[in-house]
Design an enzyme around this catalytic site. Structure first.
Site, mmCIF file in Angstrom:
data_model
loop_
_atom_site.group_PDB
_atom_site.id
_atom_site.type_symbol
_atom_site.label_atom_id
_atom_site.label_comp_id
_atom_site.label_asym_id
_atom_site.label_seq_id
_atom_site.Cartn_x
_atom_site.Cartn_y
_atom_site.Cartn_z
ATOM 1 N N ASP A 118 0.914 -1.136 0.000
ATOM 2 C CA ASP A 118 0.000 0.000 0.000
ATOM 3 C C ASP A 118 0.953 1.183 0.000
ATOM 4 O OD1 ASP A 118 -1.400 2.303 0.916
ATOM 5 O OD2 ASP A 118 -3.017 0.987 1.560
ATOM 6 N N HIS A 119 1.123 1.819 -1.152
ATOM 7 C CA HIS A 119 2.253 2.764 -1.238
ATOM 8 C C HIS A 119 2.104 3.951 -0.280
ATOM 9 C CE1 HIS A 119 -0.223 5.112 -4.088
ATOM 10 N NE2 HIS A 119 0.592 6.118 -3.843
ATOM 11 N N HIS B 71 -5.653 2.879 1.071
ATOM 12 C CA HIS B 71 -4.946 4.058 1.595
ATOM 13 C C HIS B 71 -5.710 4.763 2.727
ATOM 14 C CE1 HIS B 71 -2.777 3.212 -1.985
ATOM 15 N NE2 HIS B 71 -3.458 3.975 -2.812
#
Ligand SMILES: NC(=O)C1=CN([C@@H]2O[C@H](COP(=O)(O)OP(=O)(O)OC[C@H]3O[C@@H](n4cnc5c(N)ncnc54)[C@H](OP(=O)(O)O)[C@@H]3O)[C@@H](O)[C@H]2O)C=CC1
Ligand SMILES: O=C1O[C@H](COP(=O)(O)O)[C@@H](O)[C@H](O)[C@H]1O
Length: 508
Positions: free
Chosen positions: A179-180, A242
């Protein structure tokens, strides 16, 4: 960083070009990649090693935070990269890949470690992991880790199926789900600011906090990603991952140790405490969905979502999502978390605003001073920093009160050159640090929460509202807060034409 052969599936794709190659280069420049590594780029199309290294150079030129030229340093770096054409459905190809990998391992004295990075469409994840095993790529001493991109499934059943497929080959501890947002510097900073500062932590509860607002706004539209996005929408693309991850970090208890499992355990407790929506009526009252219609930004016309070339002209996919969410535990009982995200909004920004309750006895009210609430703002991106708004005496006045701001801009620090999220995550995966990757129980609980919304939406499409591209989304998102006596606080100091509200004492 550990020695490893990195097997990069999807090496001709957009993610590799925009994020992964630049991340490898930055790590190399910073001495975080030893010389004992190799990268094998994998995709179906034909490429020679020469062409692949040229692609590498142009991607780094365009996207890396370090300058590059085709010099000795770059050539030394590029020698570690090879390309092999492979269709992931071809098991025989994986046997050949094993031979290439083993020879690179020997050439660069790697020592058996393998990192499989799947920059591929998620429907290929199951087959590729199966063929990694069938091709014999795990038959080597050393660690074997799998890094996979989002989306992790479309809903809970599909995520469970995918997880079961991966788990036939890899253990949970070796699966690194990206999950950047968790790789972003300021998201990681939230924990430090909360748990390492005496003046935040004691106030971090329902006694002092009125509400928390999380905004992820984007100016871009769907662009050419309609094939993926039109199927996904804002709920699955941003909220399931996010937004809920940021909410969990804001709400979690302090971990007993800075150990990946302890931190992830605390997040899981938040996910378990999320108040799930019980029926369609609750969803209608607490959730807003919208789709951008035509509009304009900076005087330029913007097309409607349904007119975007990559989108179904009758699409009912949401490009905007807002919700009022509760975390039903001792700390957060009664505190609303308002979350919103959307495409074609007026600014690109990610911010978390903590609005504090007013002091119990406002002595300034007698002098007709409405006090503004104290705000603490985490600026996540693109600007990184911390902003605090408080009340102070107007200098020279007889007790007149004005809001003042303390603004720390981390990204303004000269020469800081903050690492990109993908750099941090690649580095962590290679070191075996899973803190900033999502564990299966987090992912499944997040889907459970999201699926209830998706289910209610399937029942009625009537609540999908249009909003003009370039605006702040459907008006109902304002009502969500107004009915509780709150409002969305401006992000980046700009909100629907309001004057920037934060005054600096120096400007008075
Ligand atoms: N792009 C981004 O910014 C982001 C992407 N992601 C995720 O990353 C993943 C990759 O995305 P992205 O790079 O944009 O996708 P692209 O469509 O740009 O790239 C897909 C890659 O997969 C390869 N590929 C497709 N089918 C096969 C096959 N059968 N065998 C071998 N290789 C194959 C393609 O190469 P070829 O055609 O040559 O085979 C290409 O290299 C997706 O899961 C996406 O959701 C997540 C966040 C951001
Ligand atoms: O994962 C995604 O994130 C981007 C936004 O990321 P950011 O780092 O630029 O804030 C979003 O545009 C994309 O739709 C989504 O898949």
């Amino acid at each position: 960083m550990s020695n490893a052969v990195y097997l990069l599936f999807g090496a001709t794709g957009d993610l590799a070009r925009r994020k992964l190659f630049p991340a490898f280069y930055a790590l190399y420049r910073e001495g975080k990649l030893s010389e004992n590594f190799a990268v094998v780029g994998l995709a179906r199309r034909a490429r020679t090693n020469e062409q692949f290294r040229d692609d590498l150079l142009s991607s780094i030129r365009e996207f890396a935070r370090y300058d590059v030229s085709k010099d000795e340093q770059f050539n030394r770096f590029a020698e570690h990269f090879e390309y092999m054409s492979l269709d992931i459905h071809n098991v025989e190809g994986f046997r050949e890949l094993k031979r290439l990998t083993d020879s690179l391992d020997e050439k660069f004295n790697v020592g058996g470690n393998r990192l499989f990075y799947l920059a591929l469409a998620p429907e290929l994840f199951g087959s590729v992991s199966y063929n990694i095993r069938e091709g014999g790529l795990l038959e080597v001493d050393g660690w074997h880790r799998l890094v996979i991109e989002k989306p992790f499934g479309y809903d809970l059943p599909s995520a469970e199926k995918l997880n079961a497929e991966l788990r036939q080959v890899f253990k949970e501890k070796d699966v690194y789900r990206i999950d950047h947002y968790l790789g972003k510097e300021m998201v990681q900073n939230i924990g430090v600011l909360r748990f390492a500062n005496a003046f935040f932590e004691p106030l971090w509860n329902n006694k002092y906090i009125a509400n928390i607002q999380i905004t992820l706004s984007e100016t871009v539209g769907v662009e050419d990603r309609g094939g993926y996005y039109d199927h996904s929408g804002a709920l699955r693309d941003m909220a399931q991952n996010h937004m809920l991850q940021m909410l969990a970090i804001m709400a979690m208890e302090s971990p007993s140790r800075l150990h990946p499992e302890d931190i992830r355990d605390e997040k899981v407790k938040v996910f378990r405490s999320l108040r799930g929506f019980q029926n369609a009526e609750e969803v209608r009252r607490h959730v807003v969905r919208g789709q951008y219609a035509s509009g304009e930004a900076k005087g330029k016309p913007l097309a409607a979502y349904r007119s975007e070339p990559s989108v179904n002209p009758e699409s009912t996919t949401e490009t905007y999502f807002a919700a009022k969410v509760f975390v039903d535990n001792f700390r957060w009982a009664g505190v609303p978390f308002y979350i919103r995200t959307g495409k074609r909004l007026p600014v690109k920004t990610t911010e978390v605003v903590v609005e504090f309750k007013n002091v119990p006895n406002n002595v300034y009210l007698a002098q007709k001073h409405e006090l503004e609430p104290n705000l603490l703002v985490f600026r996540i991106n693109p600007m990184e920093g911390i902003y605090m708004k408080m009340n102070a005496k107007r200098p020279g006045s007889e007790g007149s009160v004005i809001p003042i701001a303390m603004d720390f801009c981390q990204s303004c620090q000269v020469g800081l050159n903050t690492p990109e999220a993908y750099e941090r995550l690649l580095y962590d995966a290679a070191r075996g640090d899973s803190t900033y990757f999502t564990r299966w129980d987090e992912v499944s609980l997040a889907w459970e929460f999201i699926d209830k919304i998706a289910e209610a939406w399937r029942e009625s499409e009537g609540d999908l509202e249009n909003y003009p591209a370039g605006s702040w989304g459907p008006d109902r998102a304002k009502a969500l807060l107004a009915e509780d006596g709150f409002k969305w606080w401006p992000v980046n100091g700009q909100h629907e034409g309001e004057v920037a509200w934060a005054m600096n004492l120096g400007n008075q």
